[in-house]
Design a protein around this motif. Structure first.
Motif, PDB file in Angstrom:
ATOM      1  N   LEU A  58      91.401  36.311  36.923  1.00 40.84           N
ATOM      2  CA  LEU A  58      90.506  37.380  36.481  1.00 40.84           C
ATOM      3  C   LEU A  58      89.134  36.822  36.107  1.00 40.84           C
ATOM      4  CD1 LEU A  58      90.104  40.360  35.613  1.00 40.84           C
ATOM      5  CD2 LEU A  58      90.981  39.701  33.352  1.00 40.84           C
ATOM      6  N   PRO A  59      88.051  37.329  36.721  1.00 40.82           N
ATOM      7  CA  PRO A  59      86.712  36.910  36.286  1.00 40.82           C
ATOM      8  C   PRO A  59      86.427  37.467  34.887  1.00 40.82           C
ATOM      9  CG  PRO A  59      86.656  38.018  38.437  1.00 40.82           C
ATOM     10  CD  PRO A  59      88.001  38.278  37.846  1.00 40.82           C
ATOM     11  N   VAL A  60      86.089  36.597  33.958  1.00 38.68           N
ATOM     12  CA  VAL A  60      85.873  36.991  32.570  1.00 38.68           C
ATOM     13  C   VAL A  60      84.468  36.566  32.149  1.00 38.68           C
ATOM     14  CG1 VAL A  60      86.660  36.743  30.187  1.00 38.68           C
ATOM     15  CG2 VAL A  60      88.327  36.760  32.057  1.00 38.68           C
ATOM     16  N   HIS A  61      83.727  37.508  31.563  1.00 42.87           N
ATOM     17  CA  HIS A  61      82.349  37.251  31.152  1.00 42.87           C
ATOM     18  C   HIS A  61      82.135  37.762  29.737  1.00 42.87           C
ATOM     19  CE1 HIS A  61      81.335  36.363  35.367  1.00 42.87           C
ATOM     20  NE2 HIS A  61      82.117  37.397  35.658  1.00 42.87           N
ATOM     21  N   LEU A  62      81.029  37.342  29.143  1.00 47.73           N
ATOM     22  CA  LEU A  62      80.668  37.738  27.791  1.00 47.73           C
ATOM     23  C   LEU A  62      79.280  38.363  27.790  1.00 47.73           C
ATOM     24  CD1 LEU A  62      80.964  37.689  24.654  1.00 47.73           C
ATOM     25  CD2 LEU A  62      80.076  35.341  24.727  1.00 47.73           C
TER      26      LEU A  62
END
Length: 268
Positions: A58-62
């Protein structure tokens, strides 16, 4: 073992029956408020690491609403026209969930959907319970002790009445879990204050009062509320394992709702 099984299932889900790799899932963008306290940013990054461990594909960003980089508009700009689910690292409905985040999403090119805030939810209640036990709350007490005990659920506060509804719901769930009264109180923007709630409980004969820190991370509000505790004060929710689980649950919940109402994520 459960975590390993989850990771394996995620990896297998990225491969179709004919062996070809499926398209990348929509990105999860964790939307934090932002804080001048460095402990807050450290907490958020630890949560991101745990989410990536649970969902390796899963691509996870902030993205932050304010105060810290990267700001949410910059994160969404970097995604281009990709799909994303924005999960607020917020505990109730309020201005940020209803206005700030949707408006930032609408201004971006990315195809976005905003998930529900984290609370209220039973996983938060279990986290609050664990934090209280860590602070010294006894899991077994006699009836006489329970009659003099109570908890103040210390939250940030919001002028939005729905935010208070959500916090009251969490307080009720925690009361059911503990078997003692739990009174919501706020660090700002709403009443009562933690000090006022403690005095009101003392007037009712509840002198053994704990403060449950209903904050996602350490910071000024959490510190001030803890200092007002006449007995014990729990640590913020922080990096409790249930927090990463809940963030992923809100992500999955948003995707499931999208799947039942429209063929793809709506263009912002």
């Amino acid at each position: 073992m459960n975590r390993i099984s989850s990771q394996l299932a995620t990896q297998l889900s990225l491969v179709s029956l004919d062996g070809r790799r499926r398209p990348e899932p929509p990105a999860l963008v964790l939307v934090a408020h932002g804080s001048r306290d460095p402990r807050t940013l450290a907490t958020v990054h630890t949560l991101l690491d745990r989410i990536r461990e649970l969902r390796p594909g899963l691509p996870v960003h902030l993205g932050h609403i304010e105060l810290n980089a990267p700001l949410l508009p910059d994160t969404l700009a970097a995604l281009g026209t990709g799909d994303a689910v924005l999960v607020p690292l917020l505990l109730s409905r309020g201005y940020h969930v209803k206005r700030d985040i949707p408006e930032m999403a609408a201004a971006a090119q990315a195809r976005t959907r905003v998930a529900a805030p984290l609370g209220p939810h039973p996983l938060l209640v279990e986290t609050l319970y664990d934090r209280l036990v860590e602070a010294g709350w006894r899991t077994r007490t006699d009836e006489a002790t329970r009659r003099t005990s109570a908890v103040v659920l210390a939250a940030a506060g919001s002028r939005d009445p729905e935010g208070a509804v959500d916090t009251h719901r969490t307080a009720q769930l925690l009361s059911d879990r503990l078997g003692v009264p739990v009174v919501p109180a706020y660090a700002s923007a709403a009443a009562p204050t933690v000090e006022t709630a403690i005095r009101a409980l003392a007037a009712r004969g509840r002198h053994r009062v704990a403060v449950a820190s209903y904050f996602t991370a350490p910071g000024l509000f959490a510190t001030q509320c803890a200092e007002a505790a006449p007995w014990i004060a729990s640590a913020p929710l922080g990096t409790h394992p249930a927090m990463a689980d809940l963030i992923l649950h809100r992500y999955d919940q948003s995707l499931a709702a999208t799947a039942t109402t429209e063929p793809a994520l709506a263009s912002a």
